[in-house]
Design a protein around this motif. Sequence first.
Motif, mmCIF file in Angstrom:
data_model
loop_
_atom_site.group_PDB
_atom_site.id
_atom_site.type_symbol
_atom_site.label_atom_id
_atom_site.label_comp_id
_atom_site.label_asym_id
_atom_site.label_seq_id
_atom_site.Cartn_x
_atom_site.Cartn_y
_atom_site.Cartn_z
ATOM 1 N N GLY A 150 -4.381 -0.424 -9.350
ATOM 2 C CA GLY A 150 -2.948 -0.624 -9.290
ATOM 3 C C GLY A 150 -2.421 -1.285 -10.544
ATOM 4 N N SER A 151 -1.213 -1.811 -10.452
ATOM 5 C CA SER A 151 -0.604 -2.506 -11.580
ATOM 6 C C SER A 151 0.315 -3.590 -11.058
ATOM 7 C CB SER A 151 0.192 -1.527 -12.458
ATOM 8 O OG SER A 151 1.329 -1.057 -11.754
ATOM 9 N N ALA A 152 0.644 -4.526 -11.916
ATOM 10 C CA ALA A 152 1.562 -5.611 -11.554
ATOM 11 C C ALA A 152 2.189 -6.132 -12.837
ATOM 12 C CB ALA A 152 0.832 -6.726 -10.816
ATOM 13 N N THR A 153 3.511 -6.042 -12.928
ATOM 14 C CA THR A 153 4.199 -6.495 -14.141
ATOM 15 C C THR A 153 4.593 -7.959 -14.081
ATOM 16 O OG1 THR A 153 6.291 -5.707 -13.214
ATOM 17 C CG2 THR A 153 5.078 -4.185 -14.638
ATOM 18 N N GLY A 154 4.574 -8.541 -12.923
ATOM 19 C CA GLY A 154 4.898 -9.951 -12.755
ATOM 20 C C GLY A 154 4.195 -10.472 -11.525
ATOM 21 N N ARG A 155 3.919 -11.766 -11.472
ATOM 22 C CA ARG A 155 3.149 -12.314 -10.363
ATOM 23 C C ARG A 155 3.921 -12.207 -9.056
ATOM 24 N NH1 ARG A 155 1.699 -18.518 -11.333
ATOM 25 N NH2 ARG A 155 0.705 -18.108 -9.311
ATOM 26 N N HIS A 156 3.247 -11.716 -8.043
ATOM 27 C CA HIS A 156 3.833 -11.553 -6.721
ATOM 28 C C HIS A 156 2.708 -11.306 -5.725
ATOM 29 C CE1 HIS A 156 3.319 -7.327 -7.941
ATOM 30 N NE2 HIS A 156 3.353 -7.012 -6.647
ATOM 31 N N VAL A 157 3.052 -11.221 -4.442
ATOM 32 C CA VAL A 157 2.100 -10.783 -3.427
ATOM 33 C C VAL A 157 2.617 -9.474 -2.850
ATOM 34 C CG1 VAL A 157 3.219 -12.163 -1.593
ATOM 35 C CG2 VAL A 157 0.858 -11.349 -1.301
ATOM 36 N N HIS A 158 1.726 -8.506 -2.797
ATOM 37 C CA HIS A 158 1.989 -7.210 -2.193
ATOM 38 C C HIS A 158 1.542 -7.337 -0.741
ATOM 39 C CE1 HIS A 158 2.327 -2.898 -1.857
ATOM 40 N NE2 HIS A 158 1.029 -2.666 -1.829
ATOM 41 N N PHE A 159 2.510 -7.391 0.186
ATOM 42 C CA PHE A 159 2.245 -7.710 1.595
ATOM 43 C C PHE A 159 2.389 -6.437 2.427
ATOM 44 C CE2 PHE A 159 3.952 -8.800 5.807
ATOM 45 C CZ PHE A 159 3.028 -9.727 6.261
ATOM 46 N N GLY A 160 1.353 -6.106 3.198
ATOM 47 C CA GLY A 160 1.385 -4.891 4.005
ATOM 48 C C GLY A 160 1.128 -5.156 5.468
ATOM 49 N N LEU A 161 1.733 -4.338 6.322
ATOM 50 C CA LEU A 161 1.623 -4.472 7.773
ATOM 51 C C LEU A 161 0.796 -3.318 8.334
ATOM 52 C CD1 LEU A 161 2.626 -6.056 10.321
ATOM 53 C CD2 LEU A 161 4.519 -4.420 10.424
ATOM 54 N N ARG A 162 -0.216 -3.666 9.114
ATOM 55 C CA ARG A 162 -1.081 -2.668 9.743
ATOM 56 C C ARG A 162 -1.104 -2.872 11.252
ATOM 57 N NH1 ARG A 162 -4.916 -0.071 6.728
ATOM 58 N NH2 ARG A 162 -6.438 -0.132 8.430
ATOM 59 N N GLN A 163 -1.349 -1.774 11.966
ATOM 60 C CA GLN A 163 -1.532 -1.847 13.408
ATOM 61 C C GLN A 163 -2.447 -0.705 13.833
ATOM 62 O OE1 GLN A 163 1.919 -1.323 15.956
ATOM 63 N NE2 GLN A 163 1.178 -2.859 17.380
ATOM 64 N N ASN A 164 -3.499 -1.047 14.569
ATOM 65 C CA ASN A 164 -4.422 -0.037 15.096
ATOM 66 C C ASN A 164 -4.993 0.857 14.000
ATOM 67 O OD1 ASN A 164 -3.727 -1.132 17.577
ATOM 68 N ND2 ASN A 164 -2.216 0.452 18.025
ATOM 69 N N ASN A 165 -5.550 0.257 12.962
ATOM 70 C CA ASN A 165 -6.233 0.956 11.874
ATOM 71 C C ASN A 165 -5.323 1.841 11.041
ATOM 72 O OD1 ASN A 165 -8.603 1.592 10.353
ATOM 73 N ND2 ASN A 165 -8.684 3.573 11.371
ATOM 74 N N ALA A 166 -4.048 1.502 10.945
ATOM 75 C CA ALA A 166 -3.137 2.284 10.106
ATOM 76 C C ALA A 166 -2.047 1.374 9.555
ATOM 77 C CB ALA A 166 -2.501 3.414 10.906
#
Length: 405
Positions: free
Chosen positions: A262-278
């Motif tokens: 991936g890439s990141a131009t500035g510091r941050h957190v990439h936050f993702g939501l999962r449910q039931n293996n997806a």
Amino acid sequence: MLHRRRVAGLISAALAFVSVGLAHPGTAQAAPGTSVTTAVTEKLLNQNALTGRGVSPQETRVRITREKGGTWAFGTAVVVAPKKEGAAPTGAVFVARAEGGAWTVAFDGEPAFADLAAASPVVTAYEKKLFASARTAADAEVAGAEGSSGDLVQPLANGDFRTGMALPWSTGASWTLTGGGHQWDGASGPYSSVDFAGGDQAVRAARAGAAYTLCSGFVRVIHDRGYASDYYHLTGHINANGAAVSQGTFLGNTGTNVACGGSATGRHVHFGLRQNNAYVPIADHGIGGWVFYTTGSYAGYAMHGSTTRGAGSALTNYGALGLTQGIVDANGGGAVNKRSGPGTGYAVVGSVADGAVVTVSCSRNGTSHEGRFGVTSLWDRLSDGTWISDAYLWTGYNGAVNGTC
């Protein structure tokens, strides 16, 4: 309230399973003589999310963190992302068992994962209970059946958007929503993820669960009720292998770590939501007192009651919303009347401000009213004994969240 009109338009992505001589629905069974690493890699590369992308085994990283007797293994598996904007690694926590020289593999969130974990001597008692909670909730046939935690459990998905999660930083602090809903890995799946930056830079667990470091900069926390949350680009992060964490436990700092792609131009957190293996659409889910909506890739907004904040705006972390709580949404007004009974024929006995968090004791039908998302006749009895129309209360569930009165 979560009106059916909004629920009907949502898309839920699911990952498929390898189906070669299955020993259990949802598991992948490799050919006899295959190593556990090869078996896990084959299953990982046969997920729908990776179909057609030409990912090779050389782009995967399988790490066995626990094993016993050559018959049980537990660990993590990751597909490293390409070095391009919007991409992020795809990964899983796995449990595997060898029988008759063949490995059976299941990934976190699959029904078979809970079953295999329950029998595994390398899985902790805490993990077994946590993984089983997804099966308990998914198998609940009666809305409102009480779970082991004492919280009320509704069937997962199907209009239930209560996560019990806070935002991934300290409660009461404000960070910036730098990117609205977008795909986790930039190549497939729903708009499951958002980007946050600022504050003290300390990323914290959105809900209690078991934490796993899948690769450098990439931490997953598996929660109850089938949910999991992912955090990428972290620096100074924990090295976890099933560590029990509480909501608010430090996971790492925001950063530009792209060791797994991936890439990141500035510091941050990439936050993702999962449910039931997806990965699932973050839209309509409540996290930290905000309900997220998506209008396009990296575009959208969040709402707390009638307050709306778009990308580039600050969000205050109001903490987790309980499964029997709701956020008052006056639909642009300043307050909602509280009444002595479930309808406008009952006396007004006070009011509650837009954005206030209230606890629902029970619900019943009364006079119909139209709120932000449609018309309902459901009324909610609050913990103080007063009543408000469910049309003006966001609970994340289209129905009674604490039984009927």
